[in-house]
Design an enzyme around this catalytic site. Structure first.
Site, PDB file in Angstrom:
ATOM      1  N   GLY A  51       0.830  -1.195   0.000  1.00 48.82           N
ATOM      2  CA  GLY A  51       0.000   0.000   0.000  1.00 48.82           C
ATOM      3  C   GLY A  51       0.861   1.240   0.000  1.00 48.82           C
ATOM      4  N   CYS A  52       0.374   2.303   0.612  1.00 53.29           N
ATOM      5  CA  CYS A  52       1.109   3.570   0.658  1.00 53.29           C
ATOM      6  C   CYS A  52       2.480   3.373   1.298  1.00 53.29           C
ATOM      7  CB  CYS A  52       0.305   4.607   1.443  1.00 53.29           C
ATOM      8  SG  CYS A  52       1.180   6.160   1.689  1.00 53.29           S
ATOM      9  N   PHE A  53       3.531   3.803   0.620  1.00 53.71           N
ATOM     10  CA  PHE A  53       4.869   3.560   1.154  1.00 53.71           C
ATOM     11  C   PHE A  53       5.171   4.376   2.406  1.00 53.71           C
ATOM     12  CE2 PHE A  53       6.463   5.983  -2.899  1.00 53.71           C
ATOM     13  CZ  PHE A  53       5.870   7.167  -2.477  1.00 53.71           C
ATOM     14  N   TRP A  54       4.416   5.431   2.671  1.00 51.03           N
ATOM     15  CA  TRP A  54       4.636   6.182   3.908  1.00 51.03           C
ATOM     16  C   TRP A  54       4.397   5.293   5.125  1.00 51.03           C
ATOM     17  CZ3 TRP A  54       0.982  10.816   2.402  1.00 51.03           C
ATOM     18  CH2 TRP A  54       1.576  11.566   1.372  1.00 51.03           C
ATOM     19  N   CYS A  55       3.340   4.484   5.070  1.00 49.45           N
ATOM     20  CA  CYS A  55       3.014   3.583   6.188  1.00 49.45           C
ATOM     21  C   CYS A  55       4.068   2.495   6.333  1.00 49.45           C
ATOM     22  CB  CYS A  55       1.646   2.936   5.968  1.00 49.45           C
ATOM     23  SG  CYS A  55       0.256   4.072   5.935  1.00 49.45           S
TER      24      CYS A  55
END
Length: 217
Positions: A51-55
């Site tokens: 998913g979102c690479f920030w997470c």
């Protein structure tokens, strides 16, 4: 003689199939842009999409034996894509993190355990409100050992009923990785008060820290 004729026919079909060369999917993978990976001596490398690479970055930055966690893009058909291009969903890339790990401190099996415990691997091209192929669940393996372990544990998780639906994680050979723009790196640590960090990343990170406290730096 009848059985020999049947066997001869079967082997003939098998040989013809082999002679046809790679499948359409295999050919497409072979034609993807390639990037070089340099791994420091004594370390190994992993590339994961959840998913979102920030997470995902925020989680793996906290683990013992893991260094240089970078957010970026893998698996697409154009070189050096921008964030805008990737989020259009047309480049074939997944948002991923790539990092070095010390196998004497953390194993690839443990990395996979954390990977499958910290996102939903049963939703195709989606994680929560983030929708599109760029958010797909993916293991881009760098060796046959990584491939075998990923496939083994994916099968075991499915058989165990750990999830209510089948795991759709893509297990694909690594071809390319392009580092994302500077403002995506170390995102949670630098932007912790942003709404996305507070309401999406922080709860996931706190849950992870409780579950894997013994593995934290």
């Amino acid at each position: 003689m009848k059985y020999l004729s049947i066997l001869s026919l079967i082997f003939s079909i098998m040989n013809t199939a082999c002679a046809q060369g790679p499948t359409k999917k295999e050919k497409a993978m072979q034609e993807l842009p390639k990037t070089v990976v340099e791994v420091p001596q004594g370390w190994e490398i992993a590339t994961l999409g959840a998913g979102c690479f920030w997470c995902t970055e925020a989680i793996y930055q906290n683990l013992k034996g893991i260094e240089q966690v970078r957010s970026g893009y893998s698996g697409g058909h154009i070189p050096n894509p921008s964030y805008k291009q990737v989020t259009s969903g047309t480049t074939g890339h997944a948002e991923v993190i790539q990092f070095y790990y010390d196998p004497s401190t953390i194993s690839f099996e443990e990395i996979l355990e954390i990977f499958w415990s910290t996102h939903d691997p049963t939703t195709l091209n989606r994680q929560g409100a983030d929708v599109g192929p760029q958010y797909r669940s993916a293991v881009f393996f760098h060796s046959e050992d990584q491939k075998a372990l990923a496939e083994f544990y994916k099968k075991k998780l499915d058989e165990s009923g750990a999830f209510n639906k089948p795991i759709v994680t893509e297990i694909t050979p690594f071809n390319n990785f392009y580092v994302a723009e500077d403002y995506h790196q170390n995102y949670y640590n630098d932007n912790g008060m942003q709404p996305y960090c507070q309401f999406v990343i922080r709860p996931k990170l706190e849950k992870f820290k409780k579950a894997f406290a013994e593995k934290l730096k």
